[in-house]
Design an enzyme around this catalytic site. Structure first.
Site, mmCIF file in Angstrom:
data_model
loop_
_atom_site.group_PDB
_atom_site.id
_atom_site.type_symbol
_atom_site.label_atom_id
_atom_site.label_comp_id
_atom_site.label_asym_id
_atom_site.label_seq_id
_atom_site.Cartn_x
_atom_site.Cartn_y
_atom_site.Cartn_z
ATOM 1 N N ASP A 111 0.854 -1.192 0.000
ATOM 2 C CA ASP A 111 0.000 0.000 0.000
ATOM 3 C C ASP A 111 0.893 1.246 0.000
ATOM 4 O OD1 ASP A 111 -2.008 1.802 0.321
ATOM 5 O OD2 ASP A 111 -2.546 1.230 2.363
ATOM 6 N N ASP A 157 -3.137 2.434 -5.960
ATOM 7 C CA ASP A 157 -2.016 2.491 -5.024
ATOM 8 C C ASP A 157 -1.908 1.249 -4.141
ATOM 9 O OD1 ASP A 157 -4.288 3.025 -3.623
ATOM 10 O OD2 ASP A 157 -3.416 4.533 -2.329
ATOM 11 N N GLU A 158 -2.566 0.171 -4.519
ATOM 12 C CA GLU A 158 -2.509 -1.039 -3.706
ATOM 13 C C GLU A 158 -2.374 -2.273 -4.600
ATOM 14 O OE1 GLU A 158 -5.579 -1.459 -0.414
ATOM 15 O OE2 GLU A 158 -6.262 0.335 -1.457
#
Lengths: 422, 87
Positions: free
Chosen positions: A12, A114-115
């Protein structure tokens, strides 16, 4: 955990949009790292997209929260530096992160911009898995310049919950034996799958922590969440115990719904303007459906009120599946007219779900025939594919001040920014 | 060395393997005067991928305004732009 097991990592990016921007600026000669001063990425206030999308830790210390209006953030922290979003930059960072992770394992699941989830190659002992996670964390920081939090466990749920435990630039484990100690004391809304409405429901039954949820009778949970889906209560109970069985999906989840929404840059107060916005959303949704060779039977409209920003929605299930822009618009208009209570509108949304392949459509004698309009759609899609999305637009948008195609993040449209499927 | 990040006009050459080397550049100053720098000696080359954006970095030495100086040049691959990064 004293034996080798399958290890799942959740990676993350910390304050993703802001970190991407900070690194980009430093690379281009900036002398100030925006991560180290009160700053935030926020949409344009002029077009009323002015909400905080990501904030720095110093801004957080002033009480600035993601999702609040930028004027609220300015009140809390008058010196805050607001940065406009740059989606092409975020996509560039995202692709670089995925490329780097794929150097370590071919089982990488993109979960959002973003993960990512990834499965470590082979079976690892606990200590080996922590070393592996640190290697990735360090590599991302060295090469790409931004920091990540890595959660390490044996399934995707615990890895995701684990990455939340310590931020920024950290590795946290949450193996099944650690669930009671590390996860159960957390508030129930921190559990993946518990949204605002579910949390309020659970609080009414004195279920405040994940531990409380784990100790609740699963039959009560199934009863409480029967309107969500058949097994939502059971799923939440299993999640509270750290049980989750899905595999790393390298090809992305099957599409369950296609929808777009937009914030209008002025308050919509009349029906005609609202219809025009719905049409521009239907254009985008229809185009995306046809591009994915899908069509759907459930059409829905959401209306976001201007004053309290509360959203309400209305949907309908029809006889035969559709992907035609005019058909979607027709149903949206009817739904809107039935649902709208006349208050000023800040934003509108359109979605189509209950999707099936457009190759096999069950026709209905009771529904209108959209064949002619579908021919128009095919032609318009072909023109847009060749000359760009705005090469051909409907005449009623000319001089209207409204976007002829509304919704989407811009740049690489259709990116799965949020999903509820692990 | 201080960070300058000034855009440059550059003459460089590329060999058959795509390896590029800066030869001479022209830099506009804030007062609109122009500095010309030639006979660049590349002492070190590096590559960075910060934020997924590839840039080639050249640590160089040459005579700038009558003085022997060490400076860093950056070449942004995505935009084909040259910068005087540090001097």
């Amino acid at each position: 955990m004293n034996r080798k097991e399958r290890i799942i990592l959740h990676i993350d990016v910390n304050s993703a949009f802001l970190s991407f921007e900070a690194v980009h600026r430093l690379q281009h000669g900036a002398t100030v790292d925006v991560r180290k001063i009160p700053s935030a990425v926020a949409g344009s206030q002029a077009t009323r997209h002015g909400i905080i999308l990501a904030k720095s830790l110093p801004a957080k210390a002033y009480g600035v929260k993601t999702g609040e209006a930028s004027w609220e953030a300015k009140q809390k922290c008058p010196g805050i530096v607001l940065i406009p979003p740059d989606y092409p930059l975020y996509m560039c960072c995202h692709r670089a992160l995925v490329r780097l992770l794929k150097d370590y394992s071919d089982k990488v699941q993109v979960f959002s911009i973003d993960e990512c989830f990834m499965e470590a190659p082979g079976m690892l002992m606990k200590e080996e898995s922590i070393r592996f996670a640190h290697r990735i964390r360090e590599h991302v920081r060295q090469e790409l310049g931004f920091t990540v939090s890595v959660g390490v466990s044996t399934n995707k749920l615990l890895a995701k919950m684990g990455s939340e435990l310590k931020k920024p630039d950290a590795v946290s484990t949450l193996f099944p034996p650690e669930v009671g100690k590390k996860m159960w004391p957390l508030p129930v809304e921190d559990l993946y799958g518990v949204g605002r409405a579910a949390a309020a429901k659970l609080h009414r039954y004195e279920i405040h922590t994940i531990g409380d949820l784990a100790e609740t009778d699963v039959k009560l949970l199934s009863y409480l969440f029967k309107s969500y889906s058949r097994d939502h209560g059971q799923m939440l109970w299993e999640y509270a115990h750290g049980v989750e069985r899905s595999d790393i999906m390298t090809s992305g989840p099957p599409t369950k719904s296609i929808g777009n929404s937009c914030t209008v840059h002025f308050d919509v107060e009349d029906r005609e303007t609202a219809h025009a916005v719905l049409l521009s959303l239907a254009e985008t949704v229809g185009m995306r459906l046809r591009l994915a060779n899908l069509c759907g039977r459930v059409i829905g409209v959401s209306i976001r009120k201007s004053g309290d920003l509360v959203t309400y929605s209305h949907q309908v299930k029809i006889q035969s599946s559709i992907d035609c822009t005019d058909a979607i618009y027709e149903y949206c208009r009817r739904l809107f007219d039935a649902a709208w209570k006349g208050e000023p509108i800040r934003g509108l949304g359109v979605w189509v779900n209950d999707l099936s392949s457009s190759g096999y459509i069950q026709l209905s004698a009771l529904e209108k025939d959209w064949d002619e309009k579908k021919k128009v759609d095919r032609t318009v899609d072909a023109i847009r594919a060749k000359y760009g999305p705005f090469s051909i637009v409907r005449g009623n948008f000319v001089q209207s001040g409204l976007a002829p195609l509304a919704g989407g993040a811009g740049g690489d449209a259709g990116f799965p920014v949020m999903t509820s499927i692990l | 060395m201080k960070i300058r990040m000034k855009r440059l006009k550059m003459i460089f050459w590329a060999d058959e393997n795509g390896r590029i080397t800066p030869i001479r550049f022209l830099m506009k100053q804030d007062d609109a005067s122009v500095i010309k720098v030639g006979s660049i000696r590349v002492m070190e080359r590096k590559e960075e991928k910060l934020a997924g954006n590839r840039m080639l970095i050249f640590v160089c030495q040459s005579v700038v305004a009558g003085q022997q100086k060490v400076f860093e040049l950056k070449y942004e691959i995505a935009t084909c732009r040259w910068f005087l990064y540090k001097m």
